[in-house]
Write an enzyme that holds these catalytic residues in place. Structure first.
Site, short mmCIF file in Angstrom:
data_model
loop_
_atom_site.label_atom_id
_atom_site.label_comp_id
_atom_site.label_asym_id
_atom_site.label_seq_id
_atom_site.Cartn_x
_atom_site.Cartn_y
_atom_site.Cartn_z
N LEU A 1 34.48 -0.22 -2.91
CA LEU A 1 34.12 -1.44 -3.25
C LEU A 1 32.92 -1.97 -2.19
O LEU A 1 32.98 -1.59 -1.02
CB LEU A 1 35.01 -2.71 -3.04
N ASP A 2 31.66 -2.38 -2.56
CA ASP A 2 30.59 -2.65 -2.04
C ASP A 2 30.99 -3.83 -1.05
O ASP A 2 31.78 -4.59 -0.97
CB ASP A 2 29.26 -2.90 -2.95
N LYS A 3 29.98 -4.06 -0.10
CA LYS A 3 30.05 -5.06 0.93
C LYS A 3 30.35 -6.41 0.60
O LYS A 3 31.27 -7.13 1.25
CB LYS A 3 29.02 -4.93 1.88
N ALA A 4 29.91 -6.74 -0.30
CA ALA A 4 29.99 -8.14 -0.88
C ALA A 4 31.24 -8.25 -1.81
O ALA A 4 31.56 -9.49 -2.34
CB ALA A 4 28.59 -8.68 -1.78
N SER A 5 31.72 -7.18 -2.24
CA SER A 5 32.95 -7.27 -3.10
C SER A 5 34.40 -7.52 -2.37
O SER A 5 34.34 -6.94 -1.23
CB SER A 5 32.86 -6.04 -4.17
#
Length: 264
Positions: A126-130
Site C-alpha cells: 500500500l503506498d504511503k498515502a493509502s
C-alpha cells in the site's frame, strides 16, 4: 547412457522443478522458502561466502539444492524452516511499505514491534498515502500465490473522491481507461455515499497494478482524497484499530489459500 537430468547429491547445477510443494530450489530461493531472508539478501550472503551446503561453502547463486536434507547453514548455524506466521495490519496513512527507508520515514514494520518480524515480509504493498488491510508472512509460497495475477484474488477499496462521481465515470472505471499506454480497469465499482462536494466509492480490483485506482481516477479528472483497502478476498478489515496487528484465524487462512490456488 547415464541420466544427467538429476543431481546425485544435495547440491546441483541442473535445473529442477520449483513448483509449489517441490523439494528443490535454487539456493537463494531455498533460504527464502525456509523463512531465513529474502532472495536478494540470500544472494548477498552467498556471494560473501557465508552460506554452506553439506559443510561446503557455496558462492554460486544459481546452485540448486534439496530443500530437505541439504544441510544449509549461514555463518555455521543450520537454517531450519520457521513456524509460519500470518498477520494482518490496519495500516495507517503516512507509513511506507518497506523494512528500511533511506529517507528515514516511518514504515509499516514500526507497527509490528510486539512480534518477531525479522523474517516477515508484506504481501503486496500500500503506498504511503493509502490505508487499510495489509498482510505479513514468512511463508513465501503463500504470499506468491496470493499475489499471482492468474489467481485474481479480489482486493476491495473504499475511496473518497474530491467530487460527485457520476454514472458515466463509474461505468468507465469498469470498462477500463488508458493511463500512460496501460489499460486499467476495475472488476466492480459502486457508489457508497455522497456529500455536498465529494463521494465515497467501493472499487474492487482483481489485478495489482501500481497505484491503479489513483491512476484510473486521474484519467477521469477525479482526485483521490483517501484510499482504504477494506478486504482481500473474504478477509475483511472489520473493526481492527488503525495501527493494530493480529494473527489470521485458521478459517481465514484456509479461505485465502483456497482463493489463491484457483486456476493454478
Amino acid at each position: 547412457m547415464k541420466d544427467k537430468s538429476r543431481s546425485r547429491g544435495p547440491l546441483g547445477r541442473q535445473k529442477a522443478q520449483d513448483a509449489p510443494g517441490g523439494k528443490r530450489a535454487t539456493l537463494p530461493r531455498a533460504l527464502s522458502k525456509l523463512g531465513f531472508c529474502s532472495r536478494t539478501q540470500a544472494e548477498e550472503l552467498i556471494r560473501a561466502g557465508r552460506v554452506t551446503v553439506a559443510g561446503r561453502v557455496v558462492k554460486d547463486i544459481e546452485a540448486w539444492v534439496d530443500l530437505e536434507g541439504a544441510g544449509i547453514a549461514v555463518d555455521g548455524t543450520p537454517v531450519q524452516a520457521e513456524e509460519p506466521i500470518y498477520l494482518m495490519l490496519n495500516k495507517p496513512r503516512g507509513l511506507v511499505t518497506t523494512r528500511h527507508d533511506p529517507e528515514g520515514r516511518p514504515t509499516v514494520f514500526d507497527c509490528l514491534k510486539g512480534f518477531d518480524h525479522a523474517h516477515l515480509s508484506p504481501v503486496g504493498r500500500l503506498d504511503k498515502a493509502s490505508e487499510g488491510l495489509l498482510l505479513f508472512t514468512n511463508d513465501t509460497q503463500f504470499a506468491n500465490a496470493l499475489m499471482d495475477p492468474q489467481t485474481h484474488v479480489a482486493k476491495t477499496y473504499h475511496v473518497q473522491a474530491d467530487s460527485i462521481v457520476d454514472e458515466d465515470a463509474m461505468q468507465a472505471l469498469v470498462r477500463g481507461v488508458s493511463h500512460d499506454g496501460e489499460m486499467l480497469a476495475a472488476k466492480k465499482a459502486s457508489r457508497l455515499r455522497e456529500g455536498e462536494k465529494n463521494s465515497w466509492l467501493e472499487i474492487e480490483l482483481d489485478e495489482g497494478k501500481n497505484r491503479q485506482i489513483r491512476r484510473m481516477l486521474e484519467v477521469l479528472d477525479i482526485a483521490t482524497l483517501r484510499l482504504v483497502r477494506v478486504a482481500i478476498g473474504n478477509l475483511v478489515l472489520g473493526d481492527l484499530e488503525k495501527g493494530a496487528v493480529r494473527p489470521l484465524t485458521a478459517d481465514e487462512l484456509d479461505d485465502l489459500r483456497r482463493l489463491s490456488t484457483r486456476g493454478r
